[in-house]
Design an enzyme around this catalytic site. Structure first.
Site, short mmCIF file in Angstrom:
data_model
loop_
_atom_site.label_atom_id
_atom_site.label_comp_id
_atom_site.label_asym_id
_atom_site.label_seq_id
_atom_site.Cartn_x
_atom_site.Cartn_y
_atom_site.Cartn_z
N GLY A 202 -6.46 -13.81 -7.60
CA GLY A 202 -5.23 -13.97 -6.81
C GLY A 202 -5.47 -14.77 -5.54
N ARG A 203 -6.73 -14.92 -5.19
CA ARG A 203 -7.02 -15.69 -3.97
C ARG A 203 -8.37 -16.39 -4.06
NH1 ARG A 203 -8.89 -11.47 0.61
NH2 ARG A 203 -9.87 -9.94 -0.74
N LYS B 206 -13.35 -18.10 -2.16
CA LYS B 206 -12.51 -16.90 -2.02
C LYS B 206 -11.66 -17.06 -0.76
CE LYS B 206 -12.90 -11.87 -2.02
NZ LYS B 206 -13.79 -10.74 -2.29
N ASP C 76 -0.92 -13.04 -0.41
CA ASP C 76 -0.81 -14.35 0.24
C ASP C 76 -1.94 -15.31 -0.15
OD1 ASP C 76 -2.96 -13.22 1.53
OD2 ASP C 76 -2.10 -13.26 3.53
N GLY C 77 -2.89 -14.82 -0.97
CA GLY C 77 -3.98 -15.69 -1.41
C GLY C 77 -5.03 -15.95 -0.34
N ARG D 254 -18.48 -18.50 -2.59
CA ARG D 254 -19.24 -17.44 -3.26
C ARG D 254 -19.98 -17.96 -4.49
NH1 ARG D 254 -16.42 -11.72 -4.72
NH2 ARG D 254 -15.44 -12.80 -6.46
N ASP E 291 -12.53 -4.39 -12.92
CA ASP E 291 -12.48 -5.82 -12.59
C ASP E 291 -13.57 -6.19 -11.58
OD1 ASP E 291 -10.61 -4.10 -11.06
OD2 ASP E 291 -10.49 -5.85 -9.76
N ASN E 292 -14.22 -5.18 -11.01
CA ASN E 292 -15.29 -5.45 -10.06
C ASN E 292 -16.66 -5.14 -10.65
OD1 ASN E 292 -13.46 -6.27 -8.15
ND2 ASN E 292 -13.31 -4.28 -7.16
N ASP F 219 -17.94 -8.33 -4.80
CA ASP F 219 -16.70 -7.84 -4.18
C ASP F 219 -17.02 -6.73 -3.17
OD1 ASP F 219 -14.88 -9.58 -5.05
OD2 ASP F 219 -13.60 -8.13 -6.05
#
Ligand code: AMP
Ligand code: MG
Length: 482
Positions: free
Chosen positions: A86-87, A107, A119-120, A170, A246-247, A256
């Site tokens: 998402g970002r 990121k 908001d990304g 990253r 997801d992590n 993350d």
């Protein structure tokens, strides 16, 4: 060749696994941190600082870069959700001179089709934190994401307060997660799932390519590397804080670093994250959660484990059933390494259980207690020598390590490699980040330097050994407001 040596194998996957998207154009990017040693280690050499900034802030596109955001799903605190980058924007796969492949991702690079209501963006403090913890983990010899740079975007980012916006460049061996497989299983066809498995094996586990049941073997490999990872988190007192599927990387790298933190006083139920209200991801729950997450991976892989679900389930179950034994063996191996025990047997395990129990009762600092045992810091701290139960335990422990090939000398050698002396203490991290956000990087730089050699005692850094006050420990919380 200047800059990155990009390749784009991820784009060979079916289109549903990613969406092309360009990083946002920021007003006035400037470097906050540049990880120069890491650039050299990866054979990345930009012609000029301006070029480096322009590429790493997403203002210009590097040769062979076809940026995209990755699609993935995941179980967050037990509930399934569609997620995706998402970002984060993926710039490419950099190949080192030795042909080792690394994902390069920005990121905080702005909104993507997976941003949902977000908001990304990312804020400076959180990206500095992610950089610092990545470095700390790397130098603790734990597989981890790292970063090439933290870049201020020159924009304000609104959370509870107004913050400096930032980007993190990253780097990971791969960003493929359990959640990527869940995405394929929930939203893709069997062919999509197969393509992802094939790609992942080819890229991360080429040694298992010819296996007669690649999906099952892959599950075993992920279990192996993840157990190794989490056991090492426990070795250094690390609490990830958001072990959502997801992590969890299928390559066994930790990443993350949001609400993660290192434990001070030992308590198995320690957690810091403000959103983890029930302590789901507390220190001692990490293996249980890992097993739960691996069950989600197994469920996603079922159609590839066998053509009939009736056959696939028992095969997956059998693999998952081996988790407890593998975990227990790995955990005690590491804990007995922390105690310097050579030629370990099951009978030695009580030494680890007992010392942990005593540490909990006496509220002893996890890092400093093990460091004191390895006699790196003399004299032994008072609770170790004054408490009668601890005194008894010390005698039993000393008797046991005397049986090592060179007695206490062997013990010290083993312990030195397994017990860090310096960890990223929460109060120091907060101070370093707050000051850096105000433009003063002295504490940040000093802390980063100390964390680069966590297993050696440096005189002059004794302040960094102190745990925070009990008051700080009782109220310290980490936030996802990133
Ligand atoms: P995390 O908790 O950082 O693993 O993020 C979980 C999900 O939320 C991922 O899909 C992220 O891309 C997404 N996310 C987190 N923060 C933002 C943000 N500010 N804008 C858009 N998406 C975000
Ligand atoms: Mg995440």
């Amino acid at each position: 060749m200047s800059g990155f040596n990009f390749d784009n194998t991820y784009l060979s996957l079916p289109g549903k696994f990613y969406t092309p998207v360009k990083p946002e154009q920021f007003k006035k990017p400037e470097f906050s941190v540049v990880n120069r040693d890491f650039f050299s280690a990866l054979d990345i050499d930009f012609g000029s600082e301006d070029e480096m900034l322009s590429i790493l802030s997403g203002q210009s596109l590097h040769k062979n870069s076809n940026p995209f955001a990755q699609a993935y799903a995941g179980h967050q605190f037990g509930s399934f959700t569609m997620l995706g980058d998402g970002r984060a924007v993926f710039l490419g796969e950099h190949l080192t001179n030795q042909n080792i492949r690394f994902d390069i991702q920005l990121k905080g690079a702005g909104r993507t089709p997976y941003s949902r209501g977000g908001d990304g963006k990312a804020v400076l403090k959180a990206m500095l934190r992610e950089h610092l913890i990545g470095e700390a983990m790397h130098h603790l010899n734990i597989p981890t994401s790292r970063s090439l740079a933290v870049i201020k975007t020159g924009e304000d980012v609104y959370r509870e307060t107004i913050n400096d916006g930032a980007l993190l460049a990253r780097v990971m061996k791969s960003h493929i997660r359990i959640g990527t497989f869940e995405f394929a299983s929930y939203f893709g066809s069997k062919e999509d799932l197969e393509a992802l498995l094939h790609y992942t094996i080819e890229r991360i586990y080429p040694a298992i390519k010819g296996d007669k049941n690649p999906a099952l073997r892959f599950l075993k490999e992920v279990m192996r590397v993840q157990i190794d990872l989490v056991v090492n988190w426990m070795r250094v007192g690390f609490i990830h804080g958001v072990m959502n599927t997801d992590n969890v990387s299928v390559s066994g790298e930790s990443f993350d670093y949001g609400p993660c933190a290192f434990m001070n006083s030992y308590h198995p139920q320690t957690f810091f994250s403000s959103i983890d209200v029930n302590g789901r991801y507390s220190f001692a729950n990490q293996p249980k959660v890992l097993k739960w997450n691996l069950i989600k991976l197994a469920q996603a892989l079922l159609p590839l484990i066998d053509t009939t679900i009736e056959n696939a389930i028992p095969l997956a179950q059998q693999t998952l059933d081996s988790f407890d034994t593998i975990w227990t063996d790995s955990f005690y191996t590491v804990m007995l390494d922390k105690l310097g025990v050579e030629n370990k047997t099951v009978n030695d395990r009580h030494l680890a259980d007992e010392v942990l129990h005593l540490m909990e009762q006496l509220k002893l600092d996890y890092t400093n207690t093990f460091a004191a045992l390895s006699s790196e810091i003399e004299p032994l701290t008072a609770p170790l020598t004054e408490n009668p139960l601890m005194k008894k335990w010390l005698l039993r422990w000393k008797k046991r390590v005397a049986q090592n090939s060179y007695g206490f000398e062997t013990a010290k050698k083993i312990m030195k490699n397994h017990n860090p002396i310096f960890i990223a203490r929460n109060h120091t991290v907060e101070k370093a980040l707050d000051e850096a956000c105000d433009g003063d990087y002295r504490t940040f730089n000093q802390l980063e330097k100390i964390l680069k050699s966590p297993y050696s005692y440096h005189s002059g850094c004794s302040n960094s050994l102190n745990p925070p006050s009990q008051e700080f420990q009782n109220s310290y919380q980490t936030f996802c407001g990133t």
